[in-house]
Design a protein around this motif. Sequence first.
Motif, short mmCIF file in Angstrom:
data_model
loop_
_atom_site.label_atom_id
_atom_site.label_comp_id
_atom_site.label_asym_id
_atom_site.label_seq_id
_atom_site.Cartn_x
_atom_site.Cartn_y
_atom_site.Cartn_z
N LEU A 42 42.53 -38.82 57.74
CA LEU A 42 43.64 -37.52 56.80
C LEU A 42 43.53 -36.27 57.46
O LEU A 42 42.38 -36.05 57.92
N ASN A 43 44.34 -35.89 57.90
CA ASN A 43 45.66 -34.24 57.92
C ASN A 43 46.56 -34.74 57.03
O ASN A 43 47.33 -35.16 56.65
N PHE A 44 46.19 -33.31 56.61
CA PHE A 44 47.17 -32.84 55.22
C PHE A 44 48.10 -31.55 56.01
O PHE A 44 48.04 -30.64 56.76
N LEU A 48 44.23 -43.93 48.56
CA LEU A 48 43.38 -43.59 47.52
C LEU A 48 41.92 -44.64 48.59
O LEU A 48 41.15 -43.58 48.10
N ASP A 49 41.60 -46.02 48.86
CA ASP A 49 40.87 -46.25 49.31
C ASP A 49 40.01 -44.57 50.44
O ASP A 49 38.77 -44.23 50.90
N GLU A 50 40.57 -44.23 51.17
CA GLU A 50 40.85 -42.79 52.29
C GLU A 50 40.24 -41.87 52.09
O GLU A 50 39.02 -41.50 52.27
N VAL A 51 40.43 -41.74 50.33
CA VAL A 51 39.83 -40.89 49.66
C VAL A 51 38.75 -40.87 48.82
O VAL A 51 37.65 -39.65 49.00
N ASN A 52 39.04 -41.65 48.87
CA ASN A 52 37.31 -42.20 47.82
C ASN A 52 36.15 -42.59 48.59
O ASN A 52 35.45 -41.95 48.36
#
Length: 317
Positions: A82-84, A236-240
Amino acid sequence: MKMQMFSTKYMKWVLLFFVCLFLTAYSDTSVDGAAQPVQCSGNWTVKAGIFDFDGYHMKDANGNLSGYGIEFLNLVSQYSHLNFTYTGYDKSWNETLEMLESGEIDLVTSEHKTSKRQEKFAFSLPIGMSRTILSIRSNNTRLHSGNYTSYDGMTIGILAGSSQNNYLKKFAAEKGFSYRTKTYANSRMLADALQDGRIDAVLSSDLRRTENEKTLDMITSDHFYAIVRKEDTWLLDEVNYAIEQMNINEGDWSNLLFYKYYGPVYSSALSFNSRENAYIQEVLAGKKHYRHGEWRPETIFLHRKRRAKRHPARLFC
């Protein structure tokens, strides 16, 4: 014969090109039909909502961002695909939730769980612990911590839409004092109202960095989270996954970020020996600390000539 072979090979490449083009055109939709952000260089670009919240989301005169929430997302980016990008700094906390719900942004952090929010959003693993507190001006001598008679009739500033507002009514009923509330759109307006004397106290999270204030009381403590829309399960999976890796590889990262942006602070006028000062510096650096979020009469023992000298933990916090 050669021309036929060349033509066949050429047609294969043309067909492959159009297949790739077709797949690219539909690659922004997940299996469940939820739209996904643009993918660049193997990473997904995600819009994170950041509201002005001193200590958590801050922007300097040059536009540089810092704070607990910003560093958290930087860590997530390191341990995920992820890039924010950041948006909504000029919005209120409540407005960023509306932006998330409408699809203008993809993620918001620092959220507490409520049944109403869980109906709309999906929550990550915990990303920290915060306390709901009442704070007053540092020169306020009328209100005394734990003396609930002195609380009676005070005016409390609250943040519009905050889940922490729900705790105040129950707390006041348990302690037996009355109060009035005034609602403000953001934390800066709350702080200004307190310093101007328009309100007697502020109800907020201790994730709000304060100046010229002191804590009157702690109401409750709880974890806070990152949230996404329910259909964005891939996000959500990536963040977790990133949080799990941070917990393994980054040590006590949440407490380190808390101490970096919110304290503890102690007075240089107090008298400590060199060993005690060294201990305090370790606390300030996040190497030693009390368990944040617990409001107990914990004590820190500073040894001098084999005798334990007791100092209240709150002194350093």
